[in-house]
Scaffold this motif. Structure first.
Motif, mmCIF file in Angstrom:
data_model
loop_
_atom_site.group_PDB
_atom_site.id
_atom_site.type_symbol
_atom_site.label_atom_id
_atom_site.label_comp_id
_atom_site.label_asym_id
_atom_site.label_seq_id
_atom_site.Cartn_x
_atom_site.Cartn_y
_atom_site.Cartn_z
ATOM 1 N N LEU A 1 0.862 -1.174 0.000
ATOM 2 C CA LEU A 1 0.000 0.000 0.000
ATOM 3 C C LEU A 1 0.900 1.226 0.000
ATOM 4 O O LEU A 1 1.766 1.358 0.867
ATOM 5 C CB LEU A 1 -0.905 0.001 1.235
ATOM 6 N N VAL A 2 0.696 2.104 -0.960
ATOM 7 C CA VAL A 2 1.520 3.315 -1.054
ATOM 8 C C VAL A 2 0.701 4.486 -0.539
ATOM 9 O O VAL A 2 -0.419 4.718 -0.987
ATOM 10 C CB VAL A 2 1.961 3.567 -2.518
ATOM 11 N N ILE A 3 1.275 5.199 0.398
ATOM 12 C CA ILE A 3 0.644 6.397 0.926
ATOM 13 C C ILE A 3 1.361 7.596 0.314
ATOM 14 O O ILE A 3 2.536 7.835 0.606
ATOM 15 C CB ILE A 3 0.736 6.442 2.464
ATOM 16 N N PRO A 4 0.689 8.328 -0.565
ATOM 17 C CA PRO A 4 1.348 9.469 -1.207
ATOM 18 C C PRO A 4 1.658 10.574 -0.195
ATOM 19 O O PRO A 4 0.981 10.718 0.823
ATOM 20 C CB PRO A 4 0.303 9.966 -2.212
ATOM 21 N N THR A 5 2.701 11.332 -0.481
ATOM 22 C CA THR A 5 3.032 12.467 0.366
ATOM 23 C C THR A 5 2.093 13.618 0.055
ATOM 24 O O THR A 5 1.542 13.720 -1.038
ATOM 25 C CB THR A 5 4.473 12.950 0.126
ATOM 26 N N LEU A 6 1.874 14.442 1.046
ATOM 27 C CA LEU A 6 1.069 15.644 0.855
ATOM 28 C C LEU A 6 1.993 16.804 0.562
ATOM 29 O O LEU A 6 2.984 16.999 1.254
ATOM 30 C CB LEU A 6 0.233 15.944 2.113
ATOM 31 N N HIS A 7 1.666 17.565 -0.434
ATOM 32 C CA HIS A 7 2.514 18.717 -0.796
ATOM 33 C C HIS A 7 1.860 19.992 -0.373
ATOM 34 O O HIS A 7 0.734 20.199 -0.380
ATOM 35 C CB HIS A 7 2.762 18.754 -2.294
#
Length: 79
Positions: A73-79
């Protein structure tokens, strides 16, 4: 790959998010073409660049394949 899974991926290709659409194109192509999948696993950055991903030179690209023992499961970074 079931017909339903293909339909879901194809619907995602119309997503306004180009990164998501590119990711789905790569997944679908990998399911359809085992040679492409082998290239993707061997050199993911090279294949990703040909699929219009904008990847920084210093970036590390990793391709993971789920199986019965591993679910990624990939949790994207918040920009």
């Amino acid at each position: 790959m079931t017909d339903r899974e293909v339909q879901i991926l194809q619907l995602g290709l119309n997503s306004p998010r180009s990164l998501r659409a590119s990711s789905l194109r790569i997944i679908l192509q990998g399911w359809r073409d085992l040679d492409y999948k082998a290239q993707l696993l061997a050199d993911p950055k090279a294949v990703s660049i040909t699929e219009d991903f904008e990847i920084a030179d210093a970036a590390i690209v990793t391709i993971l394949e789920n199986d019965v023992e591993h679910l990624h499961l990939v949790i994207p970074t918040l920009h």
